[in-house]
Structure formats: structure tokens, C-alpha cells
Write an enzyme that holds these catalytic residues in place. Structure first.
Site, PDB file in Angstrom:
ATOM      1  N   TYR A  85      45.821  43.494   1.839  1.00  0.00           N
ATOM      2  CA  TYR A  85      46.697  42.912   2.856  1.00  0.00           C
ATOM      3  C   TYR A  85      45.817  42.406   3.995  1.00  0.00           C
ATOM      4  O   TYR A  85      44.921  43.113   4.449  1.00  0.00           O
ATOM      5  CB  TYR A  85      47.675  43.974   3.387  1.00  0.00           C
ATOM      6  CG  TYR A  85      48.502  43.485   4.558  1.00  0.00           C
ATOM      7  CD1 TYR A  85      49.758  42.917   4.348  1.00  0.00           C
ATOM      8  CD2 TYR A  85      48.024  43.560   5.870  1.00  0.00           C
ATOM      9  CE1 TYR A  85      50.514  42.447   5.410  1.00  0.00           C
ATOM     10  CE2 TYR A  85      48.778  43.091   6.937  1.00  0.00           C
ATOM     11  CZ  TYR A  85      50.009  42.542   6.706  1.00  0.00           C
ATOM     12  OH  TYR A  85      50.755  42.067   7.754  1.00  0.00           O
ATOM     13  N   GLU A 136      50.035  35.695   7.518  1.00  0.00           N
ATOM     14  CA  GLU A 136      50.064  36.968   6.797  1.00  0.00           C
ATOM     15  C   GLU A 136      49.856  36.688   5.314  1.00  0.00           C
ATOM     16  O   GLU A 136      50.654  35.971   4.702  1.00  0.00           O
ATOM     17  CB  GLU A 136      51.406  37.673   7.013  1.00  0.00           C
ATOM     18  CG  GLU A 136      51.465  39.048   6.379  1.00  0.00           C
ATOM     19  CD  GLU A 136      52.827  39.708   6.541  1.00  0.00           C
ATOM     20  OE1 GLU A 136      53.846  39.073   6.176  1.00  0.00           O
ATOM     21  OE2 GLU A 136      52.874  40.848   7.021  1.00  0.00           O
TER      22      GLU A 136
END
Ligand code: GDP
Ligand code: MN
Length: 397
Positions: A118, A207
Site C-alpha cells: 500500500y 492512493e
């Protein structure tokens, strides 16, 4: 402004960030063509069909499917295109899928295992800078990782005046568990280019979940969730053109066309206020009086009859609205003018269907109250905030 995954990946590529490649399609035929082109470009013989909507969690909702043949590309695209995709982020109504991204499959097994990370860059307003938030636990719900394993979420602060430093990128790659070699090197440039993309596009969020380490040690952005600062759009027309009105709430779009600052919420008291600060205070007051705001609406400085009528129309489009509270402070705008505007708007709209509470305070407030009461319309005029609050509570009871 939010943009689609395929648009986010195009921006990333422009800044040298390596991405899972794909081609957009809006019919099953186009999807097959795209899959053929992907095969020629990348050699892939499996593809992922990815629904393009402004919401995360598409995989969980059935909007992301692996196709292992051309027939499957066609069938899966047929299934996904036009579907009402419900994900944990769309609400129960879901979102209509207008296009799919036909992407190369990048999870093929090979010499080393694949790994999902991530990685995001966002504004840290409190620190007056940017922050890269990252975790070796990618692919899944990052909120869940943050809750159960906060030690697996790392942060790297970026001072915009000196920029993202090479040692910081190396620290990120190390914390992600990469130890030298090609994957480590690629991760370092991935991070550096990601920060460049974030800065260059005036974004407030990039993101990437997951960032993938492939089985042949390449680093790729598999997903891209991007938010661009609305206030910067006038400077970056190419990005402003990525706006997709089909993804927005229709009432909010209509309000924007009237130049009304409207944000739909899920409460039961519609409100119309002049000034954003007063609107926030009014929403708090509604909450304290036992209701809950159905919207934020700042009508700005001019509260003419036409504008009030437009605002009422917008508020009443929401079926949850059980009462309307107008809270206007007459500083430059005179309260008696506003009162006239409200009376005219009510007459032009006919039956309002919900109780209307109006608080006008400031210049000519007394005359305004008299005007509302003399109108013969079912308007409850209030002067103080407490008075307005109890009138809202009574209307909901
Ligand atoms: P999201 O569900 O909206 O976050 O969409 P993502 O783009 O992140 O995709 C969701 C999941 O689909 C990923 O976490 C992967 O597990 C899977 N996925 C994405 N691309 C591929 C691919 O090329 N091959 C395979 N086998 N799975 C993929
Ligand atoms: Mn994702």
C-alpha cells in the site's frame, strides 16, 4: 475532483511511474479489441476486466474479474458493462458502470512470489507538508490494517520546500521489506516519481493499493485512486477535462449550475444559509435540536426570490427532508428583501410540502419578521437561534 483509475494511471505514466497497462472499452466488442491490442503490446494471454467507477472496493463488489480467454473477455465485459456496481463505498444504490479497463494480468507466477503493498501520498495540513503513508500489507482494506496492526502503517513526511529526498525513498523501500536488487531500485524510483506526480498534478491524494512486486521483480501500480484539488483545476485544463459528471450526485450538479454551494447529506432537515461558517453553525444547531442536516447549502450574498426558489427546489429534491430551516444574517443584504424573496418563492412554488422555519437576523430583522407573518403563508418566523432550534424540534416531533 475525483478521476477514474484509467485516468489516474495515465497521469502516473506521464511522471514515469510504472503501471499495469490497460485500454479503456465501453462495449464488449471494444473490450475484445483492447484485449488483442494488450496481447500485442505486452504478450499477456490473461486479462483483468476492471469496472471504471469512482469508488474503491470494486473487486469485492464483483467489478474486477480475471479473463483467461477472449471469450471470457467478451462475457465478463458484457456482465460488468451497464451493471449497477455496489461496493462498500458506493452505498446501497451502487453506481452504473459505463466503461471497463482491459488490463494485462500482472500476477503471473514466476521466479519469486508476488507481493502487494500500500502506498499513498496526501496533504498533511497540520504539518504544512505532504506525507507518504505506506504499508507492506497492501491489497486489502487499509483501514482494517490500521486498526488491527497500526505498527504496519508507516509514514514519511515530505517538506515541500526541499522535496522528497533519495534517502527517504530508500527508507520506504527498506520498510516495505525489499532488500537490494531490481525490485528495491524500482521501488525507489516508483516512490520518487509518485511524489512528482502528486506535486505536478496539484493533487490532494494519490492512493495506490495495491502496488505490486511482480514475480519477475518489477514494481507496478495496479490501482490508482486520485483526488485533484478543485481550486487548481483552472491552471490544469487537461486534468480538468477528466471530470466525469456521470459520477456525481445529480442534485449537486444541478446546484453547481445555479452557483449554489450544495452538499447532500443524509439527515432530515434541509437548510439554506448565507455564508459557509454560519451554515456549519446551523448544521450543529440542527443536530443539537434533535434533527440532522439533510444538506449543506450556502446561498452566498444574494438571496433574491429567484435564488431562494432555486435553493428550495434543490432542497426539496431530497425525499428525506421533513423540514426546512432558513438561517440568514443580513449584513449587506437586508432582511426585509430576503423575506420578500422567501414569500415570493413560496408563492411561486405552491405547496412546500414541509414546515418552513425562517430566522432572519441583522439589518431590518424586525420588518422581515412582520412581513413573513403578514404573508399568510405557513412560515414560522424566528429571531434567535434558540427560537429557531425549538421550532425545528417541534416541526420534527
Ligand atoms: P479495487 O477493488 O477497487 O481496490 O480495485 P483494484 O484495482 O485494487 O483490484 C482489486 C484486486 O483485483 C487487486 O487487489 C488484485 O488482487 C486483483 N487484481 C488486479 N489486477 C489483477 C491482475 O492483473 N491479475 C489478477 N490475477 N488479479 C488482479
Ligand atoms: Mn485497490
Amino acid at each position: 475532483m475525483n478521476i477514474h483509475e484509467y485516468q489516474g494511471k495515465a497521469l502516473l505514466s506521464q511522471y514515469g511511474v510504472t503501471v499495469q497497462r490497460g485500454i479503456l472499452a465501453s462495449t464488449p466488442d471494444e473490450a475484445v479489441q483492447a484485449a488483442n491490442a494488450m496481447q500485442e503490446q505486452t504478450g499477456t494471454s490473461w486479462w483483468v476486466v476492471k469496472a471504471q467507477v469512482h469508488a474503491g472496493g470494486r473487486g469485492k463488489g464483483g467489478g474486477i474479474k480475471l479473463a483467461k480467454s477472449m471469450d471470457q473477455v467478451r462475457d465478463l465485459s458484457q456482465q460488468i458493462l451497464g451493471m449497477q456496481l455496489v461496493t462498500p463505498q458506493t452505498g446501497a444504490a451502487g453506481k452504473t458502470v459505463h466503461s471497463v479497463l482491459i488490463a494485462e494480468d500482472v500476477y503471473a507466477p514466476g521466479p519469486s512470489p508476488t507481493q502487494e503493498f500500500y502506498l499513498s501520498v496526501l496533504l498533511d495540513r497540520a504539518k504544512g507538508g505532504f506525507v507518504m503513508v505506506y504499508s507492506p500489507e497492501g491489497g486489502m482494506d487499509i483501514e482494517e490494517v490500521a486498526e488491527k496492526h497500526p505498527e504496519k502503517i508507516y509514514r514519511e513526511w515530505i517538506d515541500p520546500t526541499i522535496g522528497f529526498q533519495a534517502y527517504q525513498a530508500r527508507r520506504v523501500a527498506l520498510n516495505l521489506g525489499l532488500k537490494g536488487g531490481q525490485a528495491f531500485k524500482q521501488m525507489v524510483s516508483f516512490c520518487q516519481n509518485l511524489v512528482k506526480a502528486f506535486e505536478g498534478t496539484e493533487a490532494s491524494l494519490f492512493e495506490i493499493n495495491p502496488v505490486l512486486k511482480t514475480s519477475d521483480d518489477r514494481i507496478l501500480a495496479v490501482d490508482a485512486k486520485v483526488n485533484i484539488d478543485d481550486n487548481a483545476l483552472m491552471r490544469i485544463p487537461a486534468i480538468a477535462a477528466m471530470h466525469d459528471p456521470r459520477e456525481e450526485d445529480p442534485t449537486e450538479l444541478k446546484a453547481a449550475s445555479f452557483n449554489l454551494n450544495y452538499v447532500k447529506l443524509d439527515g432530515n432537515v434541509g437548510c439554506m444559509v448565507n455564508g459557509a461558517g454560519l451554515a456549519m453553525a446551523t448544521m450543529d444547531m440542527i443536530q443539537l435540536s434533535g434533527g440532522s442536516p439533510a444538506n449543506f447549502l450556502d446561498v452566498g450574498g444574494t438571496a433574491s426570490a429567484e435564488r431562494v426558489a432555486q435553493a428550495f427546489n434543490i432542497i426539496l429534491e431530497d425525499p428525506n427532508v421533513q423540514a426546512i430551516l432558513v438561517n440568514i444574517f443580513g449584513g449587506i443584504v437586508r432582511c426585509d428583501r430576503v423575506a420578500n424573496g422567501i414569500v415570493e418563492a413560496c408563492r411561486s412554488l405552491g405547496d412546500l410540502r414541509v414546515p418552513l422555519i425562517v430566522r432572519l437576523q441583522g439589518t431590518n430583522a424586525v420588518e422581515a419578521k412582520a412581513l413573513l407573518e403578514a404573508s399568510g403563508l405557513p412560515i414560522r418566523a424566528a429571531v434567535t437561534l434558540e427560537d429557531a432550534a425549538s421550532a425545528v424540534a417541534a416541526a420534527l416531533a
